[in-house]
Structure formats: structure tokens, C-alpha cells
Design a protein around this motif. Structure first.
Motif, PDB file in Angstrom:
ATOM      1  N   PRO A  58    -156.193  67.954  70.559  1.00  0.00           N
ATOM      2  CA  PRO A  58    -156.759  66.599  70.509  1.00  0.00           C
ATOM      3  C   PRO A  58    -156.135  65.692  71.572  1.00  0.00           C
ATOM      4  N   GLU A  59    -156.828  64.621  71.876  1.00  0.00           N
ATOM      5  CA  GLU A  59    -156.310  63.660  72.847  1.00  0.00           C
ATOM      6  C   GLU A  59    -155.293  62.738  72.178  1.00  0.00           C
ATOM      7  N   ASP A  60    -154.473  62.080  73.015  1.00  0.00           N
ATOM      8  CA  ASP A  60    -153.528  61.094  72.500  1.00  0.00           C
ATOM      9  C   ASP A  60    -154.272  60.008  71.737  1.00  0.00           C
ATOM     10  N   PRO A  61    -153.700  59.438  70.680  1.00  0.00           N
ATOM     11  CA  PRO A  61    -152.334  59.654  70.190  1.00  0.00           C
ATOM     12  C   PRO A  61    -152.205  60.789  69.180  1.00  0.00           C
ATOM     13  N   PHE A  62    -153.155  61.702  69.188  1.00  0.00           N
ATOM     14  CA  PHE A  62    -153.141  62.792  68.208  1.00  0.00           C
ATOM     15  C   PHE A  62    -152.905  64.153  68.863  1.00  0.00           C
ATOM     16  N   SER A  63    -152.230  64.172  70.008  1.00  0.00           N
ATOM     17  CA  SER A  63    -152.046  65.418  70.741  1.00  0.00           C
ATOM     18  C   SER A  63    -151.165  66.420  70.002  1.00  0.00           C
ATOM     19  N   ASP A  64    -150.364  65.932  69.054  1.00  0.00           N
ATOM     20  CA  ASP A  64    -149.520  66.848  68.287  1.00  0.00           C
ATOM     21  C   ASP A  64    -150.086  67.094  66.885  1.00  0.00           C
ATOM     22  N   LEU A  65    -151.374  66.861  66.715  1.00  0.00           N
ATOM     23  CA  LEU A  65    -151.985  66.984  65.391  1.00  0.00           C
ATOM     24  C   LEU A  65    -151.949  68.416  64.862  1.00  0.00           C
ATOM     25  N   GLU A  92    -149.604  62.618  54.600  1.00  0.00           N
ATOM     26  CA  GLU A  92    -149.175  61.466  55.387  1.00  0.00           C
ATOM     27  C   GLU A  92    -148.605  61.896  56.735  1.00  0.00           C
ATOM     28  N   SER A  93    -148.108  63.132  56.804  1.00  0.00           N
ATOM     29  CA  SER A  93    -147.528  63.613  58.062  1.00  0.00           C
ATOM     30  C   SER A  93    -148.575  63.768  59.154  1.00  0.00           C
ATOM     31  N   ILE A  94    -149.849  63.904  58.758  1.00  0.00           N
ATOM     32  CA  ILE A  94    -150.912  63.972  59.768  1.00  0.00           C
ATOM     33  C   ILE A  94    -151.708  62.670  59.814  1.00  0.00           C
ATOM     34  N   GLY A  95    -151.248  61.654  59.079  1.00  0.00           N
ATOM     35  CA  GLY A  95    -151.920  60.367  59.087  1.00  0.00           C
ATOM     36  C   GLY A  95    -153.140  60.294  58.203  1.00  0.00           C
ATOM     37  N   LEU A  96    -153.218  61.181  57.196  1.00  0.00           N
ATOM     38  CA  LEU A  96    -154.380  61.227  56.311  1.00  0.00           C
ATOM     39  C   LEU A  96    -154.008  60.701  54.930  1.00  0.00           C
ATOM     40  N   THR A  97    -154.852  59.835  54.397  1.00  0.00           N
ATOM     41  CA  THR A  97    -154.628  59.295  53.069  1.00  0.00           C
ATOM     42  C   THR A  97    -155.399  60.102  52.038  1.00  0.00           C
ATOM     43  N   VAL A  98    -154.669  60.629  51.056  1.00  0.00           N
ATOM     44  CA  VAL A  98    -155.282  61.356  49.948  1.00  0.00           C
ATOM     45  C   VAL A  98    -155.398  60.403  48.769  1.00  0.00           C
ATOM     46  N   PRO A  99    -156.617  60.136  48.299  1.00  0.00           N
ATOM     47  CA  PRO A  99    -156.791  59.175  47.205  1.00  0.00           C
ATOM     48  C   PRO A  99    -156.286  59.731  45.876  1.00  0.00           C
ATOM     49  N   LEU A 100    -155.367  59.011  45.253  1.00  0.00           N
ATOM     50  CA  LEU A 100    -154.845  59.416  43.951  1.00  0.00           C
ATOM     51  C   LEU A 100    -155.181  58.397  42.862  1.00  0.00           C
ATOM     52  N   THR A 144    -154.415  57.989  60.738  1.00  0.00           N
ATOM     53  CA  THR A 144    -153.536  56.959  61.282  1.00  0.00           C
ATOM     54  C   THR A 144    -152.674  57.587  62.368  1.00  0.00           C
ATOM     55  N   PRO A 145    -152.585  56.981  63.551  1.00  0.00           N
ATOM     56  CA  PRO A 145    -151.752  57.557  64.616  1.00  0.00           C
ATOM     57  C   PRO A 145    -150.307  57.707  64.158  1.00  0.00           C
ATOM     58  N   PRO A 146    -149.639  58.761  64.599  1.00  0.00           N
ATOM     59  CA  PRO A 146    -148.260  58.987  64.171  1.00  0.00           C
ATOM     60  C   PRO A 146    -147.306  57.953  64.766  1.00  0.00           C
ATOM     61  N   ARG A 147    -146.266  57.668  64.021  1.00  0.00           N
ATOM     62  CA  ARG A 147    -145.236  56.760  64.518  1.00  0.00           C
ATOM     63  C   ARG A 147    -144.231  57.492  65.390  1.00  0.00           C
ATOM     64  N   ARG A 148    -144.196  58.805  65.255  1.00  0.00           N
ATOM     65  CA  ARG A 148    -143.216  59.611  65.990  1.00  0.00           C
ATOM     66  C   ARG A 148    -143.889  60.877  66.488  1.00  0.00           C
ATOM     67  N   ALA A 149    -143.935  61.029  67.818  1.00  0.00           N
ATOM     68  CA  ALA A 149    -144.562  62.206  68.398  1.00  0.00           C
ATOM     69  C   ALA A 149    -143.596  63.381  68.405  1.00  0.00           C
TER      70      ALA A 149
END
Length: 243
Positions: A179-186, A229-237, A155-160
Motif C-alpha cells: 500500500p501507499e503511505d501512510p499505510f506502507s507497513d500495513l 488497533e495495530s492496523i488502525g481498524l476499529t472493531v465494534p464491541l 486510521t494511519p499509524p502513529r509509528r511506522a
């Protein structure tokens, strides 16, 4: 082939392995700061001179132990990732699998964990020889993050991250480029995930959460999910039970 040379090499390898095994036991008892060649010699039933043939200085022994610790912990993560990948797991599930593997290794090998992630050893400075082994663990995480990006699972970040890039070229190279935008700070975010993981392990291995958390295994899974979640990744629990 010189049979005598081969036999000598085998003997040296066996002695090196045995000395490191003794040193790993002493890490638990004495800590890295208390480890000495004299202690290893005593624990191995050898003369100090015999130990010095293999490890001339304490720092040589520490370096060998550091490399082994990084290699073994990374191998545990890589094996977990292969298993999760073979089962068709999502990137989030792979992340949970590899971090669980590192957690298990850390508890099973607390002396080695403390050596590489605990307080610095007075007077010891890890040489460049340790760097390739040390990069294997974050490389596992980077591979999962790259897969998640390629599969559209982020998921793209809400805050770069504000301002210019914060990374050294080596970190960008390890990831495989910016990475390219919107993940340039990944990559920056991935380093936050990595530091959160190590900090969480330090808290748990050193019993910083045992008096405030009812189920530390379940809490670990939850914390990894939150950090991801800080990188926009969902970990299934869903359906995850404590181990």
C-alpha cells in the motif's frame, strides 16, 4: 464410461474419508506425535495393508489431515465473512465475525487445531502441497484489511515500522502489493494481527486463560479489538454479548 473403474474410485474415496475420520478421532486421543498407520488400522477395523493402499506412509496421512484442517478452518471464516458482508457489516465487524468463526472451529476441532498450530510433529515436515490451503486463512484477513483500506476505514499509524521492508515477496503478493503511505507497513501490521489471533487461540484452546479470565468469549472479542488497533481498524464491541 468404465463402470467398474468408477465404482473402484468411489470405494477408494469413501475409504480415504473414513480413514481420515478415524485419524481425526485419534488426534484427540493420541496427539499428532502418537498417530500411526497401525493405530488408524486398529481404529478402523482394517488390516494395516489396507490402510497402506490409501496412505502408504504416516506422513501421507498427516499431510492429508493438515490440508483438511486448513481448508475447513478457512471455509468457516469465508462463510462468516460472506454473511457479514451480505449484512453490510463494516470491515471491523467482518473481522470480528471471521475470527469468531475460527475460534468456534478451533474449539470444535481441537485435534485438528493442535495439528496445525500446536507443537511440530517429530519427524514430520509439511510439504509444499499444504501451502495453498495454509494461505486461505490469512487471505481472508488480508481481504478484509484491503477492503478497510479502500473504504477509508483505517486510521494511519502513529509509528511506522523502522528500516527497510521486512517482508518476503510472497507475503506482498498475497496481499496484492504494498500500500501507499501512510499505510506502507500495513502488511507487516497485518501479520502482527494474524500472529496475535493464532496466539490468542492457542491460549484459549489449550486453557491458558481459563484461570484468569472470567468470560473467555468476551475476552476474545476484546483482544481482537485491541489487536485490530495495530492496523488502525476499529472493531465494534458496543452491544456485544458473550456467546
Amino acid at each position: 464410461m468404465d463402470v467398474s473403474t468408477t465404482a473402484a474410485d468411489d470405494e477408494n474415496t469413501a475409504r480415504r474419508t473414513a480413514l481420515k475420520a478415524t485419524a481425526r478421532q485419534l488426534l484427540v486421543e493420541l496427539g499428532a506425535g502418537g498417530l500411526s498407520l497401525e493405530a488408524v488400522a486398529g481404529g478402523s477395523g482394517l488390516a494395516l495393508a489396507d490402510v497402506e493402499v490409501v496412505f502408504p506412509h504416516r506422513d501421507d496421512l498427516l499431510t492429508a489431515l493438515v490440508i483438511d484442517a486448513y481448508e475447513e478452518s478457512a471455509a468457516a471464516m469465508e462463510e462468516a465473512d460472506r454473511g457479514a458482508g451480505a449484512a453490510g457489516a463494516t470491515a471491523g465487524a467482518r473481522l470480528l465475525a471471521v475470527t469468531r468463526a475460527l475460534r468456534k472451529w478451533s474449539f470444535d476441532n481441537s485435534g485438528q487445531f493442535t495439528l496445525i498450530y500446536g507443537s511440530p510433529v517429530p519427524g514430520y515436515h509439511a510439504p509444499q502441497d499444504t501451502v495453498p490451503a495454509a494461505t486461505r486463512t490469512p487471505a481472508v484477513l488480508a481481504g478484509i484489511v484491503r477492503s478497510a483500506l479502500a473504504a477509508g476505514e483505517l486510521t494511519p499509524p502513529r509509528r511506522a515500522v523502522p528500516g527497510p521492508p521486512l517482508l518476503l515477496p510472497e507475503a506482498v503478493q498475497l496481499f496484492g502489493g504494498t500500500p501507499e503511505d501512510p499505510f506502507s507497513d500495513l502488511i507487516e501490521r497485518g501479520m502482527v494481527l494474524w500472529s496475535n489471533l493464532v496466539g490468542l487461540l492457542v491460549f484459549q484452546v489449550f486453557s491458558r486463560t481459563h484461570d484468569s479470565v472470567r468470560d473467555e468469549s468476551a475476552y476474545f472479542d476484546f483482544a481482537i479489538a485491541v489487536a485490530a488497533e495495530s492496523i488502525g481498524l476499529t472493531v465494534p464491541l458496543d452491544g456485544v454479548t458473550a456467546r
